[in-house]
Each structure stands twice: as C-alpha cells, then as structure tokens.
Enzyme design. Sequence first.
Site, PDB file in Angstrom:
ATOM      1  N   CYS A 126      48.432  49.505  16.821  1.00 22.39           N
ATOM      2  CA  CYS A 126      49.576  50.212  16.062  1.00 22.39           C
ATOM      3  C   CYS A 126      50.144  49.624  15.203  1.00 22.39           C
ATOM      4  CB  CYS A 126      50.583  51.447  16.686  1.00 22.39           C
ATOM      5  SG  CYS A 126      49.264  52.914  16.890  1.00 22.39           S
ATOM      6  N   ASP A 166      44.626  49.025  55.719  1.00 21.48           N
ATOM      7  CA  ASP A 166      44.523  50.218  56.810  1.00 21.48           C
ATOM      8  C   ASP A 166      43.908  51.220  57.116  1.00 21.48           C
ATOM      9  OD1 ASP A 166      44.553  50.504  53.784  1.00 21.48           O
ATOM     10  OD2 ASP A 166      45.879  52.026  53.497  1.00 21.48           O
ATOM     11  N   ASP A 214      45.868  44.840  46.880  1.00 27.03           N
ATOM     12  CA  ASP A 214      45.603  45.344  47.418  1.00 27.03           C
ATOM     13  C   ASP A 214      45.227  44.870  48.626  1.00 27.03           C
ATOM     14  OD1 ASP A 214      42.948  45.371  46.692  1.00 27.03           O
ATOM     15  OD2 ASP A 214      43.052  47.493  46.279  1.00 27.03           O
ATOM     16  N   SER A 215      45.006  45.541  50.264  1.00 25.96           N
ATOM     17  CA  SER A 215      43.663  44.951  51.156  1.00 25.96           C
ATOM     18  C   SER A 215      42.637  45.127  51.145  1.00 25.96           C
ATOM     19  CB  SER A 215      44.596  45.553  52.289  1.00 25.96           C
ATOM     20  OG  SER A 215      44.171  46.859  52.690  1.00 25.96           O
ATOM     21  N   CYS A 241      54.601  53.696  17.834  1.00 23.62           N
ATOM     22  CA  CYS A 241      54.226  52.895  18.750  1.00 23.62           C
ATOM     23  C   CYS A 241      54.093  51.867  18.575  1.00 23.62           C
ATOM     24  CB  CYS A 241      52.695  53.160  19.091  1.00 23.62           C
ATOM     25  SG  CYS A 241      52.404  52.500  19.998  1.00 23.62           S
ATOM     26  N   HIS A 243      46.996  49.292  23.336  1.00 20.54           N
ATOM     27  CA  HIS A 243      47.274  50.517  22.671  1.00 20.54           C
ATOM     28  C   HIS A 243      47.854  51.429  24.527  1.00 20.54           C
ATOM     29  CE1 HIS A 243      49.189  53.911  21.350  1.00 20.54           C
ATOM     30  NE2 HIS A 243      48.168  54.962  22.028  1.00 20.54           N
ATOM     31  N   PHE A 275      40.799  51.017  50.744  1.00 24.50           N
ATOM     32  CA  PHE A 275      40.191  52.122  50.019  1.00 24.50           C
ATOM     33  C   PHE A 275      39.149  51.609  49.339  1.00 24.50           C
ATOM     34  CE2 PHE A 275      39.930  54.201  45.984  1.00 24.50           C
ATOM     35  CZ  PHE A 275      40.277  55.299  46.072  1.00 24.50           C
ATOM     36  N   ASP A 281      50.783  52.599  39.958  1.00 22.39           N
ATOM     37  CA  ASP A 281      49.103  51.330  39.559  1.00 22.39           C
ATOM     38  C   ASP A 281      48.725  52.665  38.786  1.00 22.39           C
ATOM     39  OD1 ASP A 281      46.883  50.959  41.004  1.00 22.39           O
ATOM     40  OD2 ASP A 281      48.549  51.346  42.553  1.00 22.39           O
ATOM     41  N   CYS A 304      53.130  49.085  19.952  1.00 23.54           N
ATOM     42  CA  CYS A 304      52.195  48.299  20.707  1.00 23.54           C
ATOM     43  C   CYS A 304      51.332  47.721  19.824  1.00 23.54           C
ATOM     44  CB  CYS A 304      50.898  49.474  21.304  1.00 23.54           C
ATOM     45  SG  CYS A 304      49.417  49.726  20.201  1.00 23.54           S
TER      46      CYS A 304
END
Length: 373
Positions: free
Chosen positions: A317, A134, A74-75, A312, A344, A78, A262, A314
Amino acid sequence: MLTTDHGEVQTPVFMPVGTAATVKALDGEDIRTTKAEIVLANTYHLFLRPGEKTVSEMGGVQKFMNWNGPMLTDSGGFQVFSLGLGAKGETLSKIDEDGVTFKSHLDGQVHRFTPEKSMDIQRDLGADIIMAFDECTPDKIEKKYVREALDRTHRWAERCLKRWEENGKKSAQGADQALFGIIQGSTDRDMREEAAKFISSMPFGGVALGGETIGYNMEATQEVIGWVKHLLPKDKPIYTMGLGRDPQNIVDIIKCGIDMFDCVAPTRLARNGALYHGELLGENFESEFSNGRLNISNAQFIKDKSLIMEGCDCFTCQSGYTRGYLNHLYKSKELTYYRLASIHNVRFMVRLVEQMRGKMRKNSRNQELGNSR
C-alpha cells in the site's frame, strides 16, 4: 516478552507460517518489512525436504532462510494426524506406543517419528522454541480413543523433556532452545482439564493448546480455553496452535489472554485473492467486507485506483500499488501478485496484534494510575 538468542518477542504475537523455511512468496527482507517478530517452520516438511541434517549444515533454519529473528518449529504431530486419523483419503500413518510410522506424501517412502526423533530433528533445525511431539486427536472420535491418545501424549511429553535435557536444551548450532508442551483432549472437558494440569506441572518453557478444534472452530476454541484457563501457568506463554484465519479471531483470542498464535491463512488467502481490509474500533474489528476480506478478483476493482486499504502501512500500500493493478496481476496469475498480496495480509495481521498490544498496555497503565489514587 519472550527472550531468545535470536532476539526478543513481544506478546501477544502473531507468527507467520514458513512451512518449508519460507513464508510463501516472501523473502527474508519481505518478512522484516511486515515487522513480524517470530516465524514458524514445519518439522515434518523440513525433515522430508531438504532434511534436517542439510539445514543444520547450512547453519540452522534462520541462516538457511536468511531470517535472523526468532523461530519456532512444530513437532510434526499435526502432520501425522493429517496423514492418519485426519486423512480424507488413504491413511498414510500408523500410531503405536513408541511413535508413528508414516509414508511421505512426496514419494511414498516410509519414515518413523518418535518423541526422541522429533526432538533431535528440531535440535538440528535450530529454532528458538521447539514443540513436544504429541498426538493431535480429531473432534469426532470415540472417547475411548481420546483417552488412549491423551495418555500416550503425556508419556511422549515426558520422553521429549528427557531428550531435550540430554541435548543440553540447545540447538545443534549452540543456541538455547525452549521446549513447549501441548494440551490435548479433543472436545472432552474432563480430559482437557486433566491435560492442562499435567502439562502445566511439567518444566516446559510454555504451554500450547492443540487439537483439531483449536483455531478451526473459534466458538469451541474459546470454550476450551474457558475450561482450562484457571489451570494454566501465569508465568509462561500460552500458545493456541493454528489460529488466526480472520482478523476477528485475533481480537477474540487476545481477549482470552492468549500470548501466541500462528496460521497459514494470511498467505493462503492472499494467494486466492482475499485481501484483509478493516480496522480495530474499540474492542471489535470492523470491515465493510465479509470476514474482513476484500476479493480482489471482483469486477468492481478492474479500474479501481484505490490502494487495498487507505492508511495501511504495508509495503504494497505504501508503494502505491492499486486495486486495479492487483486485480490484473491476480487474473493473469503473475507471480508478483503473490508477493504483494502476501506482504499486505501478513503485515495486516501483525499490525492488528500491535494495536491490541497497545490497547492492553494503555489499559494496564490506566489501571495502575487508578490504583495509585
């Protein structure tokens, strides 16, 4: 499908957040086991520590964190918002026409970001996708300021494009870099539509929706998308920034036609004892737990021999770690808990997107068959 010098990315896609070049508690191999296709890193944090030049000298952010897949940075916009208008305490940033002056949250040292500086930092970091600098405007602010911020963001977008082109559209390590523009405008429909038209008209590789509302308020997020969707390019990826807290958010945003998203939530919630649980049934996410989160600290799990979630795939699990054991680790503040829980949650979100992608492809094939009859 997105093609980068570090690999291909199928869309829609969920991007785990590796703020300081690490998805918290996970190493490169752990990230690979979650089958994440692209990871996000944070320009502001890596600028402050260890510094973009250090990362560049280490071979770029991928080599630095031992992750050989695609990345996005990201820039820093934020974070500047969080230090300024979005701050809950002392204001640590000041915005002017040329850029932003801010104090480091680490040591109070004063720094300066401009659109050109953000582009240069991201060039050194070396991600495959970089974001225009931005101004992220809050929801509750007077319209006059939203207008000023939007106009400034558009002027900065033009400056970012110019610097990106001057940098040869490549990272300091020689890899191609795509630049995405960001649509702002707070909660004002007219300004959001204006921003969508402006950013979509420029030669960006993708278009993002930013602002305090996006991801934080799903109802408002969907409303904003509804305002601008018809104005967005059909041949470029659309990215909602900071979205993906709850599984249902993922389902809803993909239904809106968004390609990328994200969120820090999967690892943050994991560290705080919330483990995702539930499944995609038809067009909706269903879970016996509120918001699809199992609270592993609850007393009912102390002697529970079950996995976090049956079926699951993952690592946690599949390796047989039980709810009872994870309850013990969490209450004991054992570091192993953070890794197992984060694996997980990240895999859960990545898999949910895989399932939604599969449904989309099936529906597309069925539609093609129907049209051919």
